[in-house]
Design a protein around this motif. Structure first.
Motif, mmCIF file in Angstrom:
data_model
loop_
_atom_site.group_PDB
_atom_site.id
_atom_site.type_symbol
_atom_site.label_atom_id
_atom_site.label_comp_id
_atom_site.label_asym_id
_atom_site.label_seq_id
_atom_site.Cartn_x
_atom_site.Cartn_y
_atom_site.Cartn_z
ATOM 1 N N VAL A 14 0.855 -1.202 0.000
ATOM 2 C CA VAL A 14 0.000 0.000 0.000
ATOM 3 C C VAL A 14 0.883 1.242 0.000
ATOM 4 C CG1 VAL A 14 -1.654 1.347 1.365
ATOM 5 C CG2 VAL A 14 -2.025 -1.100 1.026
ATOM 6 N N ARG A 15 1.929 1.224 0.799
ATOM 7 C CA ARG A 15 2.829 2.380 0.875
ATOM 8 C C ARG A 15 3.401 2.705 -0.511
ATOM 9 N NH1 ARG A 15 6.751 0.299 3.817
ATOM 10 N NH2 ARG A 15 5.781 0.818 5.811
ATOM 11 N N ASP A 16 3.800 1.673 -1.231
ATOM 12 C CA ASP A 16 4.467 1.901 -2.522
ATOM 13 C C ASP A 16 3.506 2.090 -3.688
ATOM 14 O OD1 ASP A 16 6.778 1.549 -1.135
ATOM 15 O OD2 ASP A 16 7.078 -0.539 -1.761
ATOM 16 N N GLU A 17 2.299 1.534 -3.592
ATOM 17 C CA GLU A 17 1.501 1.402 -4.811
ATOM 18 C C GLU A 17 0.109 2.031 -4.782
ATOM 19 O OE1 GLU A 17 1.267 -2.748 -5.930
ATOM 20 O OE2 GLU A 17 3.207 -3.169 -5.026
ATOM 21 N N VAL A 18 -0.441 2.247 -3.592
ATOM 22 C CA VAL A 18 -1.860 2.642 -3.547
ATOM 23 C C VAL A 18 -2.001 4.141 -3.283
ATOM 24 C CG1 VAL A 18 -4.075 2.278 -2.360
ATOM 25 C CG2 VAL A 18 -2.568 0.335 -2.798
ATOM 26 N N ASN A 19 -2.874 4.774 -4.033
ATOM 27 C CA ASN A 19 -3.191 6.187 -3.846
ATOM 28 C C ASN A 19 -3.556 6.435 -2.372
ATOM 29 O OD1 ASN A 19 -4.667 8.603 -3.688
ATOM 30 N ND2 ASN A 19 -5.267 8.425 -5.845
ATOM 31 N N SER A 20 -2.937 7.448 -1.769
ATOM 32 C CA SER A 20 -3.146 7.667 -0.335
ATOM 33 C C SER A 20 -4.576 8.098 0.011
ATOM 34 C CB SER A 20 -2.145 8.693 0.199
ATOM 35 O OG SER A 20 -2.323 9.904 -0.492
ATOM 36 N N GLU A 21 -5.352 8.454 -0.999
ATOM 37 C CA GLU A 21 -6.763 8.814 -0.763
ATOM 38 C C GLU A 21 -7.644 7.572 -0.558
ATOM 39 O OE1 GLU A 21 -8.098 12.440 -1.631
ATOM 40 O OE2 GLU A 21 -6.129 12.365 -0.646
ATOM 41 N N VAL A 22 -7.135 6.414 -0.978
ATOM 42 C CA VAL A 22 -7.922 5.178 -0.826
ATOM 43 C C VAL A 22 -7.701 4.630 0.579
ATOM 44 C CG1 VAL A 22 -8.207 2.782 -1.648
ATOM 45 C CG2 VAL A 22 -7.721 4.625 -3.284
ATOM 46 N N GLN A 23 -8.800 4.334 1.278
ATOM 47 C CA GLN A 23 -8.670 3.728 2.601
ATOM 48 C C GLN A 23 -8.668 2.213 2.452
ATOM 49 O OE1 GLN A 23 -11.049 5.076 5.830
ATOM 50 N NE2 GLN A 23 -9.763 6.889 5.869
ATOM 51 N N VAL A 24 -7.618 1.600 2.973
ATOM 52 C CA VAL A 24 -7.500 0.140 2.943
ATOM 53 C C VAL A 24 -7.782 -0.347 4.357
ATOM 54 C CG1 VAL A 24 -5.925 -1.780 2.536
ATOM 55 C CG2 VAL A 24 -5.816 0.263 1.070
ATOM 56 N N VAL A 25 -8.759 -1.230 4.493
ATOM 57 C CA VAL A 25 -9.195 -1.663 5.824
ATOM 58 C C VAL A 25 -8.975 -3.169 5.955
ATOM 59 C CG1 VAL A 25 -11.172 -1.796 7.410
ATOM 60 C CG2 VAL A 25 -10.926 0.183 5.891
ATOM 61 N N LEU A 26 -8.369 -3.585 7.074
ATOM 62 C CA LEU A 26 -8.162 -5.012 7.330
ATOM 63 C C LEU A 26 -9.087 -5.436 8.466
ATOM 64 C CD1 LEU A 26 -4.248 -5.064 7.336
ATOM 65 C CD2 LEU A 26 -5.781 -5.642 5.443
ATOM 66 N N ALA A 27 -9.855 -6.502 8.237
ATOM 67 C CA ALA A 27 -10.762 -7.005 9.277
ATOM 68 C C ALA A 27 -10.355 -8.427 9.667
ATOM 69 C CB ALA A 27 -12.210 -6.968 8.795
ATOM 70 N N PRO A 28 -9.383 -8.525 10.590
ATOM 71 C CA PRO A 28 -8.951 -9.848 11.061
ATOM 72 C C PRO A 28 -9.913 -10.363 12.134
ATOM 73 C CG PRO A 28 -7.630 -8.135 12.106
ATOM 74 C CD PRO A 28 -8.640 -7.431 11.228
ATOM 75 N N PRO A 29 -9.749 -11.620 12.550
ATOM 76 C CA PRO A 29 -10.515 -12.119 13.702
ATOM 77 C C PRO A 29 -10.175 -11.279 14.944
ATOM 78 C CG PRO A 29 -9.430 -13.914 12.528
ATOM 79 C CD PRO A 29 -8.899 -12.645 11.948
ATOM 80 N N PHE A 30 -11.103 -11.208 15.885
ATOM 81 C CA PHE A 30 -10.913 -10.387 17.098
ATOM 82 C C PHE A 30 -9.539 -10.588 17.724
ATOM 83 C CE2 PHE A 30 -15.701 -10.701 17.901
ATOM 84 C CZ PHE A 30 -15.939 -9.376 17.597
ATOM 85 N N ILE A 31 -9.149 -11.861 17.844
ATOM 86 C CA ILE A 31 -7.956 -12.185 18.630
ATOM 87 C C ILE A 31 -6.684 -11.576 18.031
ATOM 88 C CG2 ILE A 31 -7.555 -14.410 17.496
ATOM 89 C CD1 ILE A 31 -6.958 -15.538 20.304
ATOM 90 N N HIS A 32 -6.698 -11.254 16.742
ATOM 91 C CA HIS A 32 -5.508 -10.681 16.104
ATOM 92 C C HIS A 32 -5.556 -9.153 15.997
ATOM 93 C CE1 HIS A 32 -5.006 -14.794 15.156
ATOM 94 N NE2 HIS A 32 -5.296 -14.796 13.871
ATOM 95 N N ILE A 33 -6.660 -8.548 16.361
ATOM 96 C CA ILE A 33 -6.834 -7.123 16.047
ATOM 97 C C ILE A 33 -5.713 -6.248 16.620
ATOM 98 C CG2 ILE A 33 -8.287 -5.078 16.466
ATOM 99 C CD1 ILE A 33 -10.714 -6.714 16.020
ATOM 100 N N THR A 34 -5.366 -6.457 17.884
ATOM 101 C CA THR A 34 -4.370 -5.583 18.517
ATOM 102 C C THR A 34 -3.028 -5.660 17.786
ATOM 103 O OG1 THR A 34 -5.471 -6.003 20.596
ATOM 104 C CG2 THR A 34 -3.301 -5.005 20.734
ATOM 105 N N SER A 35 -2.607 -6.864 17.444
ATOM 106 C CA SER A 35 -1.302 -7.029 16.774
ATOM 107 C C SER A 35 -1.347 -6.487 15.352
ATOM 108 C CB SER A 35 -0.915 -8.508 16.720
ATOM 109 O OG SER A 35 -1.157 -9.126 17.932
#
Ligand code: PGA
Length: 253
Positions: free
Chosen positions: A30-51
């Motif tokens: 994302v840092r190298d390739e994605v327009n900074s105006e696009v929001q990229v959201v990751l939805a992991p299982p609860f147990i991984h969210i903090t990490s």
């Protein structure tokens, strides 16, 4: 405020190590390739969210979501996770009303309305999912059905609250099936949702709403879907489990 958003719903996939590996690959690409105006959201299982959140915080346009929250504030609900807990990890979004939650966990429109309220009260952005089954589409009542889902779980909101939410249209027959809605089918449903919102609130509330498409979205079909006037991005299941595919989708605007 209307934004282009690509959200990856990992569902019940990835161990912690696998999830962190995926997150760092996504962050770097994302840092190298994605327009900074696009929001990229990751939805992991609860147990991984903090990490996952710790790694994602290195890149301003990579944000973290939960896949669900409980419909009570706190208390003796063994195994459940509250909106306040999610917020306390640094996550900014929560998916509410995914069709798998509605189907396997019998979540009702009323419960989902409560979840939306709790998410907003805790300063989380709800990604509210709606969408019809194949049976409903074939019966021709899909527009009414989706309109009703939106009405039942969202139209109690004040205009100020409504301005904070994101909607994801996910036809159930397209989820995990490899069968994507055509761009015409996506566009007409998104336009119908937006018109319905304009009718209930004001035109500018509808104009500012981000509506994501979900259901077998992949790098090969994302450009056509995202080119539709009322499609503001995607909620991605299977293809979000591979960093290259997911980031290619995020580059499809
Ligand atoms: P899919 O899932 O991309 O694997 O079809 C989408 C979703 O369920 O959010």
């Amino acid at each position: 405020m209307r934004k282009n958003i690509v959200a990856g719903n990992w569902k019940m996939n990835k161990t912690l190590d696998e999830g962190l590996q995926l997150t760092s690959e996504v962050v770097n690409m994302v840092r190298d390739e994605v327009n900074s105006e696009v929001q990229v959201v990751l939805a992991p299982p609860f147990i991984h969210i903090t990490s996952v959140q710790k790694l994602a915080s290195e890149q301003a346009n990579v944000l973290v979501s939960a896949q669900n929250c409980y419909h009570e504030e706190s208390g003796a609900y063994t195994g459940e996770v509250s909106a306040a807990m999610i917020k306390s990890t640094g996550a900014e979004y929560v998916i509410i009303g995914h069709s798998e939650r509605r189907e396997y966990f019998n979540e009702s429109d009323e419960q989902l309305a409560t979840k939306v309220d709790l998410a907003l009260a805790n300063d989380l952005i709800p990604i509210f999912c709606c969408g019809e089954s194949l049976e409903i589409r074939e019966s021709g009542s899909h527009f009414d059905f989706v309109t009703q889902q939106v009405t039942n779980s969202l139209f109690h909101l004040s205009e100020e609250s409504f301005n904070k939410i994101v909607i994801a249209y996910e036809p159930i027959w397209a989820i995990g099936t490899g069968k994507t809605a055509s761009s015409e089918q996506a566009q007409e449903m998104h336009a119908s949702i937006r018109a319905h919102v304009a009718n209930q609130y004001r035109n500018d509330v509808a104009a500012h709403l981000s509506i994501l498409y979900g259901g077998s979205c992949k790098p090969s079909n994302a450009p056509e879907l995202f080119a539709c006037a009322d499609v503001d991005g995607g909620l991605i299941g299977g293809a979000s489990l591979n960093a290259r595919d997911f980031v290619d989708i995020a580059k499809s605007f």
